[in-house]
Design an enzyme around this catalytic site. Structure first.
Site, PDB file in Angstrom:
ATOM      1  CG  HIS A 126      -4.375   1.447   5.865  1.00 59.57           C
ATOM      2  ND1 HIS A 126      -4.388   1.646   7.332  1.00 59.57           N
ATOM      3  CD2 HIS A 126      -3.239   1.356   5.353  1.00 59.57           C
ATOM      4  CE1 HIS A 126      -3.255   1.979   7.554  1.00 59.57           C
ATOM      5  NE2 HIS A 126      -2.312   1.800   6.356  1.00 59.57           N
ATOM      6  CD  GLU A 167      14.233 -10.116  29.935  1.00 60.67           C
ATOM      7  OE1 GLU A 167      13.387  -9.394  29.583  1.00 60.67           O
ATOM      8  OE2 GLU A 167      14.619 -10.513  30.954  1.00 60.67           O
ATOM      9  CG  HIS A 199      -1.860   1.070   1.124  1.00 62.87           C
ATOM     10  ND1 HIS A 199      -1.840   2.339   2.026  1.00 62.87           N
ATOM     11  CD2 HIS A 199      -3.162   1.388   0.746  1.00 62.87           C
ATOM     12  CE1 HIS A 199      -2.742   2.988   1.781  1.00 62.87           C
ATOM     13  NE2 HIS A 199      -3.600   2.599   0.951  1.00 62.87           N
ATOM     14  CG  HIS A 215      12.762 -18.890  36.252  1.00 54.60           C
ATOM     15  ND1 HIS A 215      11.593 -18.598  36.468  1.00 54.60           N
ATOM     16  CD2 HIS A 215      13.645 -17.969  36.513  1.00 54.60           C
ATOM     17  CE1 HIS A 215      11.476 -17.424  36.989  1.00 54.60           C
ATOM     18  NE2 HIS A 215      12.721 -16.990  37.121  1.00 54.60           N
TER      19      HIS A 215
END
Ligand SMILES: Cc1ncc(C[n+]2csc(CCOP(=O)(O)OP(=O)(O)O)c2C)c(N)n1
Ligand SMILES: [Mg+2]
Length: 690
Positions: free
Chosen positions: A283, A435, A35, A496
């Site tokens: 769009h 991070e 576009h 973890h």
């Protein structure tokens, strides 16, 4: 300036802007994909920047002190391609030499989004010279730009000398609503504000529309206040078409010496007919031939002309950005010649660095670890190796996302120092708990040719993966250092403990994933990573101690360079069984091997720290390590078994994780999940049919 030449100037500005617009419209229409709205709205912003501000020499896009321009709104790629075409950027070949060829020729503009063109759907830096970084995933470009700004500050602080400002480049990035909605942009803006990166300028295309519709459906915060809160200077341009006010805003940036600058530009996304009522429906798609004509009529363009560059437009850019850039670079070159005489060592380093080479002796004094049954965690041998390497490589910088003590990534040798706001000399970067921004900044730093590393717990690669993926796509030699690489981390528990991360990274093209099995393999893994110059390397290390193998008894760790190697073998090299492992599980298969050997079972241990390097070896080597006729195979890896079937084959068995882990002391976890020697021995006997 006379009245007449002023008029011509105004017209040439407008003509050039409309050329950017119509080339973008035509590119999108020809591709029938994409576009042109953002390029139409932003053409004046880019024009004012390139033509009036950017220090960039299209004839030599490798100039290390060039200003960087990053189109974070990568969906507006035709805006960048049109501009690179008009200013005449020369293509750089794979060995880093500037060629005579245009990076984006007219032919390439016409081949937008086609196979093997230099004008892919979103800008890709490794394909197209002048594209400073790969963008498209929103938020990444602006976040990469923070790394570039860090690199500029670091280079200035370390290589400038009184009277020799070899580095002072600025970094500009255009972003849209989508970029600023993304979390990574927030992390990166927070980091840039904290570090007071005054060489960084983001230009926010405040067009109040996104793909699905008006931005107000999903985005209503006060962006300006947010950035003031981050510690940025914020200024506004009320009309994207007002070149004077745009120029003034760039001037505000140039004069702001204590923090980054956000320029909020109110713009209107481009549509075919400026009076079109429903602005959301078109769009995301090309305008269509009828709307293209309306748009061209609006810009005073011949309606049927395609890819038209009117007389005077190329010259306009040549006399503007081209001339200014060439002069700036030649002044820089003259200065550098003098610098080289006075500061030979620094100049030589800069030349090596910019050529993407490592310094002489980069691998000297690397640690050698004696055999030791108690051993050490690979994160510890990593810390020692990293320090030795960074000492040898003066332009190696990096850091952790607030886990440097756990990751063992602090550079502690004399002179290493820290990189803080207004104190940009140090080599330890402090990313804070960001991070994703860390991963993105690493890309920007690497694009400026510094060697860099980023560190966190392995499990948190998920927080930085989108940036790692782009690092791989861009073929950047970034090091990722991840510790706490399995359930072996223990009590922190399943939140973890990585399971699927290793498989995901192994599936990422261009990337080496290395999981060394003892301290000496760690050293070799680092060497392989440093030599992997066209892609990132992920190094994963344990929290827990591993024995350092006796290399007089077992094969030398230099086998790591080939990705996998025979560590221990059956008599005569004729095994009935192959035991394979990486990382902390190497210990287990070695113990199982000793037991099986004592029982007279002819076994081989293959250490496989890097699948990608192994896959690069020829068939003869691969077959010598994993003889096809030996089908009794067991792999042991304390992560998802996904992918191991490739090596164990249909008759083999993979010991690994099939669930999330658990919170407990490591010895209980190893027992619960079956990572014990007896279990490996039992699996071996099972595949042997015993
Ligand atoms: C991470 C990511 N998510 C989604 C997309 C798909 N996408 C491309 S453009 C766009 C809308 C962006 O809106 P905005 O940034 O305001 O750009 P504008 O439409 O105004 O040019 C979206 C969602 C993407 N490129 N990247
Ligand atoms: Mg928008």
């Amino acid at each position: 300036m006379s009245q007449a030449s002023q008029t011509i100037q105004v017209n040439l500005d407008q003509l050039s802007i409309n050329t950017i617009r119509t080339l973008s419209i035509d590119g999108v229409q020809q591709a029938n994909s994409g576009h042109p709205g953002a390029p139409m709205g932003l053409a004046p912003v880019v024009y004012a920047l390139f033509q009036g501000v950017l220090r960039y020499n299209p004839a030599d896009p490798t100039w290390p002190n060039r200003d960087r321009f990053v189109l974070s709104a990568g969906h507006a790629s035709m805006l960048l391609y049109s501009t690179l075409h008009l200013i005449g950027v020369k293509q750089v070949n794979h060995s880093g030499q500037v060629t005579d060829e245009l990076a984006v020729s007219m032919e390439q503009l016409k081949r937008f989004r086609q196979l093997d063109s230099r004008t892919p759907g979103h800008p890709e830096s490794h394909l197209t010279t002048g594209v400073e970084t790969t963008t498209g995933p929103l938020g990444q470009g602006v976040a990469h730009s923070v790394g570039m700004a860090i690199a500029s500050k670091w280079l200035a602080e370390n290589y400038n000398r009184p009277g020799f400002e070899m580095f002072d480049f600025n970094v500009y990035s255009i972003c849209g609503d989508g970029d600023l909605m993304e979390g990574v942009a927030g992390e990166a803006a927070s980091l840039a504000g904290h570090l007071k990166l005054s060489n960084l300028c983001w230009i926010y295309d405040n067009n109040r529309v996104t793909l699905d519709g008006p931005a107000e459906w999903s985005f209503s915060e006060d962006v300006m206040t947010r950035f003031v809160g981050y510690g940025w200077n914020v200024t506004r341009v009320a009309d994207a078409n007002d070149l004077q006010v745009l120029t003034r805003a760039y001037d505000v940036f140039a004069k702001t010496k204590d923090r980054p600058t956000l320029i909020v530009v109110d713009s209107h996304i481009g549509y075919g007919s400026p009076n079109k009522q429903d602005k959301s429906d078109a769009h995301g798609e090309p305008l269509g031939e009828a709307e293209v004509k309306l748009a061209k009529r609006f810009y005073g363009w011949p309606e049927d002309a395609k890819f038209l560059v009117p007389d005077g437009v190329y010259d306009q850019f040549k006399n503007g950005v081209g001339k200014r850039g060439a002069e700036a670079q030649s002044a820089w070159k003259a200065k550098f010649a003098e610098y080289k005489k006075q500061f030979a060592k620094e100049a030589e380093q800069l030349e090596k660095m910019q050529a993407g080479k490592l310094p002489e002796g980069w691998d000297k004094d690397l640690p050698v670890f004696p055999a030791d049954a108690k051993g050490m965690a690979t994160r510890d041998s990593s810390g020692k190796t990293l320090n030795a390497l960074a000492k040898n490589i003066p332009w190696m910088i990096g850091g952790s996302a607030d886990l440097a003590h756990s990751n063992k990534t602090n550079l502690t040798f004399d002179g290493a120092g820290d990189f803080y706001a207004h104190q940009y000399k140090g080599r330890n970067l402090h990313y804070g708990v960001r991070e994703h921004a860390m991963g993105a900044a690493a890309n920007g730093i690497a694009l400026c040719k510094l060697r860099t590393f980023s560190a966190t717990f392995f499990n948190f690669t998920d927080y930085m993966k989108p940036a790692m993926r782009l690092g791989a796509l861009m073929e950047l030699p970034v090091l990722y250092i991840f510790t706490h690489d399995s359930i072996g981390l223990g009590e922190d528990g399943p939140t973890h403990q990585p399971i699927e991360q290793l498989a995901a990274l192994r599936a990422t093209p261009n990337m080496l994933v290395l999981r060394p099995g003892d301290a000496n393999e760690v050293v070799e893994a680092y060497k392989a990573a440093m030599l992997h110059s066209h892609g990132p390397s992920t190094l994963v290390f344990t929290r827990q101690a591993l024995p350092t193998l006796d290399r007089t008894k077992y094969a030398p760790a230099s086998g790591v360079a080939k990705g996998a190697y025979v560590l221990a073998d059956a008599p005569g090299g004729k095994p009935d069984l192959i035991l394979m492992a990486t990382g902390s599980e190497l210990r287990l298969v070695v113990e199982a091997y000793e037991k099986l050997t004592a029982e007279g079972i002819k076994s081989r241990v293959v250490s496989m720290p890097c699948w990608e390097l192994f896959e690069q070896q020829d068939a003869a080597y691969k077959n010598s390590v994993l003889p096809p006729e030996v089908t009794a195979r067991v792999s042991v890896e304390m992560l998802s078994t996904f992918g191991w079937d490739r090596y164990v084959g249909p008759k083999g068995k993979s010991i690994g994780m099939h669930s999330f882990g658990a919170s407990a002391p490591i010895k209980d976890l190893l027992k619960k999940f079956g990572f014990e020697t007896e279990n490996v021995v039992a699996a071996a006997k099972q595949v042997l049919g015993k």
